[in-house]
Design a protein around this motif. Structure first.
Motif, PDB file in Angstrom:
ATOM      1  N   CYS A  84       0.858  -1.189   0.000  1.00  0.00           N
ATOM      2  CA  CYS A  84       0.000   0.000   0.000  1.00  0.00           C
ATOM      3  C   CYS A  84       0.895   1.242   0.000  1.00  0.00           C
ATOM      4  O   CYS A  84       1.895   1.299   0.723  1.00  0.00           O
ATOM      5  CB  CYS A  84      -0.873  -0.018   1.250  1.00  0.00           C
ATOM      6  SG  CYS A  84      -1.838   1.489   1.505  1.00  0.00           S
TER       7      CYS A  84
ATOM      8  N   CYS B  19      -8.163   4.723  -2.699  1.00  0.00           N
ATOM      9  CA  CYS B  19      -9.312   3.805  -2.560  1.00  0.00           C
ATOM     10  C   CYS B  19     -10.456   4.454  -1.797  1.00  0.00           C
ATOM     11  O   CYS B  19     -11.542   3.874  -1.691  1.00  0.00           O
ATOM     12  CB  CYS B  19      -8.879   2.502  -1.897  1.00  0.00           C
ATOM     13  SG  CYS B  19      -8.214   2.701  -0.238  1.00  0.00           S
ATOM     14  N   TRP B  20     -10.230   5.641  -1.249  1.00  0.00           N
ATOM     15  CA  TRP B  20     -11.313   6.377  -0.583  1.00  0.00           C
ATOM     16  C   TRP B  20     -11.758   7.576  -1.428  1.00  0.00           C
ATOM     17  O   TRP B  20     -12.948   7.843  -1.513  1.00  0.00           O
ATOM     18  CB  TRP B  20     -10.837   6.894   0.788  1.00  0.00           C
ATOM     19  CG  TRP B  20     -10.755   5.823   1.831  1.00  0.00           C
ATOM     20  CD1 TRP B  20     -11.286   4.561   1.754  1.00  0.00           C
ATOM     21  CD2 TRP B  20     -10.113   5.916   3.110  1.00  0.00           C
ATOM     22  NE1 TRP B  20     -11.003   3.870   2.898  1.00  0.00           N
ATOM     23  CE2 TRP B  20     -10.298   4.669   3.751  1.00  0.00           C
ATOM     24  CE3 TRP B  20      -9.404   6.919   3.760  1.00  0.00           C
ATOM     25  CZ2 TRP B  20      -9.795   4.405   5.024  1.00  0.00           C
ATOM     26  CZ3 TRP B  20      -8.916   6.658   5.032  1.00  0.00           C
ATOM     27  CH2 TRP B  20      -9.118   5.414   5.650  1.00  0.00           C
TER      28      TRP B  20
ATOM     29  N   THR C  29     -10.984   6.309  -6.426  1.00  0.00           N
ATOM     30  CA  THR C  29     -11.795   5.202  -6.947  1.00  0.00           C
ATOM     31  C   THR C  29     -12.431   4.517  -5.736  1.00  0.00           C
ATOM     32  O   THR C  29     -12.000   3.432  -5.354  1.00  0.00           O
ATOM     33  CB  THR C  29     -10.917   4.202  -7.731  1.00  0.00           C
ATOM     34  OG1 THR C  29      -9.829   3.771  -6.867  1.00  0.00           O
ATOM     35  CG2 THR C  29     -10.333   4.821  -8.978  1.00  0.00           C
TER      36      THR C  29
ATOM     37  N   GLU D 180     -12.084   0.749  -4.246  1.00  0.00           N
ATOM     38  CA  GLU D 180     -11.130  -0.072  -4.999  1.00  0.00           C
ATOM     39  C   GLU D 180      -9.745   0.546  -4.924  1.00  0.00           C
ATOM     40  O   GLU D 180      -9.585   1.751  -5.127  1.00  0.00           O
ATOM     41  CB  GLU D 180     -11.522  -0.140  -6.483  1.00  0.00           C
ATOM     42  CG  GLU D 180     -12.741  -0.955  -6.756  1.00  0.00           C
ATOM     43  CD  GLU D 180     -13.034  -1.013  -8.253  1.00  0.00           C
ATOM     44  OE1 GLU D 180     -12.080  -1.000  -9.060  1.00  0.00           O
ATOM     45  OE2 GLU D 180     -14.222  -1.056  -8.596  1.00  0.00           O
ATOM     46  N   CYS D 181      -8.755  -0.286  -4.700  1.00  0.00           N
ATOM     47  CA  CYS D 181      -7.372   0.196  -4.703  1.00  0.00           C
ATOM     48  C   CYS D 181      -7.006   0.649  -6.111  1.00  0.00           C
ATOM     49  O   CYS D 181      -7.456   0.064  -7.106  1.00  0.00           O
ATOM     50  CB  CYS D 181      -6.434  -0.929  -4.252  1.00  0.00           C
ATOM     51  SG  CYS D 181      -4.702  -0.437  -4.181  1.00  0.00           S
TER      52      CYS D 181
ATOM     53  N   TYR E  22      -6.007  -6.933  -6.028  1.00  0.00           N
ATOM     54  CA  TYR E  22      -7.396  -6.631  -6.360  1.00  0.00           C
ATOM     55  C   TYR E  22      -8.274  -7.883  -6.196  1.00  0.00           C
ATOM     56  O   TYR E  22      -9.328  -7.849  -5.564  1.00  0.00           O
ATOM     57  CB  TYR E  22      -7.471  -6.106  -7.797  1.00  0.00           C
ATOM     58  CG  TYR E  22      -8.854  -5.683  -8.228  1.00  0.00           C
ATOM     59  CD1 TYR E  22      -9.325  -4.414  -7.947  1.00  0.00           C
ATOM     60  CD2 TYR E  22      -9.685  -6.570  -8.897  1.00  0.00           C
ATOM     61  CE1 TYR E  22     -10.597  -4.025  -8.328  1.00  0.00           C
ATOM     62  CE2 TYR E  22     -10.962  -6.197  -9.283  1.00  0.00           C
ATOM     63  CZ  TYR E  22     -11.411  -4.928  -9.006  1.00  0.00           C
ATOM     64  OH  TYR E  22     -12.669  -4.556  -9.376  1.00  0.00           O
TER      65      TYR E  22
ATOM     66  N   ARG F 254      -3.722  -3.505   2.160  1.00  0.00           N
ATOM     67  CA  ARG F 254      -4.516  -3.101   0.995  1.00  0.00           C
ATOM     68  C   ARG F 254      -6.020  -3.219   1.272  1.00  0.00           C
ATOM     69  O   ARG F 254      -6.820  -3.042   0.349  1.00  0.00           O
ATOM     70  CB  ARG F 254      -4.121  -3.973  -0.205  1.00  0.00           C
ATOM     71  CG  ARG F 254      -2.668  -3.782  -0.667  1.00  0.00           C
ATOM     72  CD  ARG F 254      -2.509  -2.643  -1.651  1.00  0.00           C
ATOM     73  NE  ARG F 254      -3.230  -2.896  -2.877  1.00  0.00           N
ATOM     74  CZ  ARG F 254      -2.749  -3.589  -3.905  1.00  0.00           C
ATOM     75  NH1 ARG F 254      -1.520  -4.063  -3.856  1.00  0.00           N
ATOM     76  NH2 ARG F 254      -3.468  -3.767  -4.992  1.00  0.00           N
TER      77      ARG F 254
ATOM     78  N   CYS G 194      -9.656  -0.318   1.640  1.00  0.00           N
ATOM     79  CA  CYS G 194     -10.781  -0.022   0.733  1.00  0.00           C
ATOM     80  C   CYS G 194     -12.081  -0.641   1.249  1.00  0.00           C
ATOM     81  O   CYS G 194     -13.161  -0.287   0.785  1.00  0.00           O
ATOM     82  CB  CYS G 194     -10.485  -0.511  -0.686  1.00  0.00           C
ATOM     83  SG  CYS G 194     -10.114  -2.260  -0.806  1.00  0.00           S
TER      84      CYS G 194
END
Lengths: 190, 222
Positions: free
Chosen positions: A45, A51-52, A55, A58-59, A66, A99, A102
């Motif tokens: 990460c 991711c916040w 997108t 989603e990372c 993923y 990760r 998200c």
């Protein structure tokens, strides 16, 4: 019902526990996915919070992390297997867990007087089991590990949570007993 | 005497971890120390980088490890760096280790487990544990030099001043420094408000304000 086993070892030392967990979960009717994280291409990460706020959910890094994240969210049972490193998770497992932010919303809530993030998927009920392996008896590491898992529970907010510690060199029967005990504690197996 | 700063944040130069560590090293330099800094993620990218990381630890009289809290613990690259140091460092010299941990909540106590992990690392690496400083509300620093981060972080600066004074004299981090660093920067309600507002602003800038609650994996679940 889906169950995800994340194996955070660098070699095959968690294999007895992974096999025992897979077998127990399969006999309970779960569709089991076991992932050896060392074989996956998962970048660390970067702390970008994309991711916040870029997108959401989603990372922004599109690697094997993923697919692991997708399996993580959609599993009813999560089993984390790791060599205990400085009382915590291995590099391989921690890379995947780092990760996972998200799965949270950026927004804060007060839980038991402490700040935590709201869950992005509060309706998805999960049971989480973390099993760590020590290369030699080490009370302090075992304590820190149990505390870490408990604290993770405040963030992931699973329906049930348990942890167990095993020692290197234990035989298959002991591994099965440990896994069964941890799963039972989380309400997954008797 | 020489101190090395290991920055464990993947954000590197722009991180709050770097800000905190650089401020502490700056204070030590004022007391005649030399200093060096290394970025963990960058060092791990090559065998040469890893060798340099271990060499920097071996050559130091004080190791300062500064990192953000990730999922209640150390960020993955810090764990890998610790693994490398334990495996590769020369045995014998019990160099002091100090850890600086910052998290994005307001409670410094959320850093406790990470500090206990650092102590275990010191034990396994043959370093001398000289204590840690836990900070909540790291975003208030936001990677700025501490001297430019305003009055909200005055206790953070005061804590590091005290710590530098003790370390320069060959003493561990004093309890007064721990207490000052752990003081909440704001009331919890205000931090909630500022934080939530900040996320919305960032999302608006990225044109995803209406998507903040997206659940991309929910359909696969159904």
């Amino acid at each position: 019902m889906k169950a995800l086993i994340l194996d955070g070892s660098e070699g095959d030392e968690m294999a007895p526990l992974r096999d025992a967990a897979a077998e127990l979960l399969s006999t309970r009717g779960h569709q089991v996915e076991a992932v050896a994280l060392r074989d996956k291409n998962i970048a660390a990460c970067t702390g970008c919070f994309g991711c916040w706020v870029r997108t959401p959910g989603e990372c922004v890094i599109k690697d094997d992390g993923y697919a692991v994240a997708r399996s993580f969210v959609t599993a009813e049972v999560l089993v984390l297997l790791t060599p205990i490193v400085f009382g915590g998770y291995s590099y391989q497992l921690k890379k995947a867990l780092d990760r996972s932010i998200c799965f949270a919303l950026p927004f804060f809530q007060n839980l038991g007087g402490e700040m935590h993030h709201f869950r992005r998927y509060p309706d998805i009920e999960q049971r989480m089991v973390a099993i760590g392996r020590l290369s030699r008896p080490d009370e302090e590491q075992a304590k820190v590990f149990a505390e870490l898992v408990r604290r993770n529970g405040r963030n992931f907010q699973p329906r049930a949570l348990s942890s167990a510690v095993t020692l290197a060199g234990e035989d298959h029967e002991t591994a099965v007993r440990t896994v069964r005990g941890a799963l039972a504690q989380a309400g997954v197996a008797e | 005497m020489k101190a090395v700063l290991l920055v464990g944040s993947p954000r590197g130069e722009r991180s709050t971890s770097a800000s905190l560590g650089r401020y502490l090293l700056g204070r030590l330099r004022e007391k005649g120390w030399r200093s060096d800094e290394m970025f963990v993620l960058k060092a791990l990218r090559s065998a040469e980088g890893q060798d340099a990381l271990v060499a920097a630890v071996d050559a130091a009289d004080l190791v300062v490890l500064s990192f953000p809290l990730y999922v209640d613990a150390l960020p993955a690259p810090v764990i890998r760096a610790m693994d490398v140091i334990v495996r590769e460092r020369e045995a014998g010299k019990r160099t002091p280790l100090v850890a600086l941990v910052n998290n994005g909540f307001i409670e410094a106590s959320q850093d406790d487990i990470a500090l206990r992990m650092c102590r275990l690392f010191a034990r396994d690496a043959g370093l001398k544990w000289w204590g840690g400083l836990a900070l909540g509300g790291g975003p208030a620093v936001d990677g700025r030099p501490l001297s430019e981060a305003g009055g909200m972080v005055r206790n953070v600066r005061a804590s590091l001043d005290l710590a530098a004074g003790a370390l320069a004299e060959g003493r561990p981090v004093p309890p007064e420094a721990v207490e000052l660093m752990a003081r909440p920067l704001t009331p919890q309600w205000l931090f909630f408000h500022l934080g939530n507002m900040g996320w919305k602003q960032q999302a608006r800038r990225n044109k995803v304000r209406g998507r903040l609650y997206d659940r991309p994996f929910a359909k696969e679940k159904e």
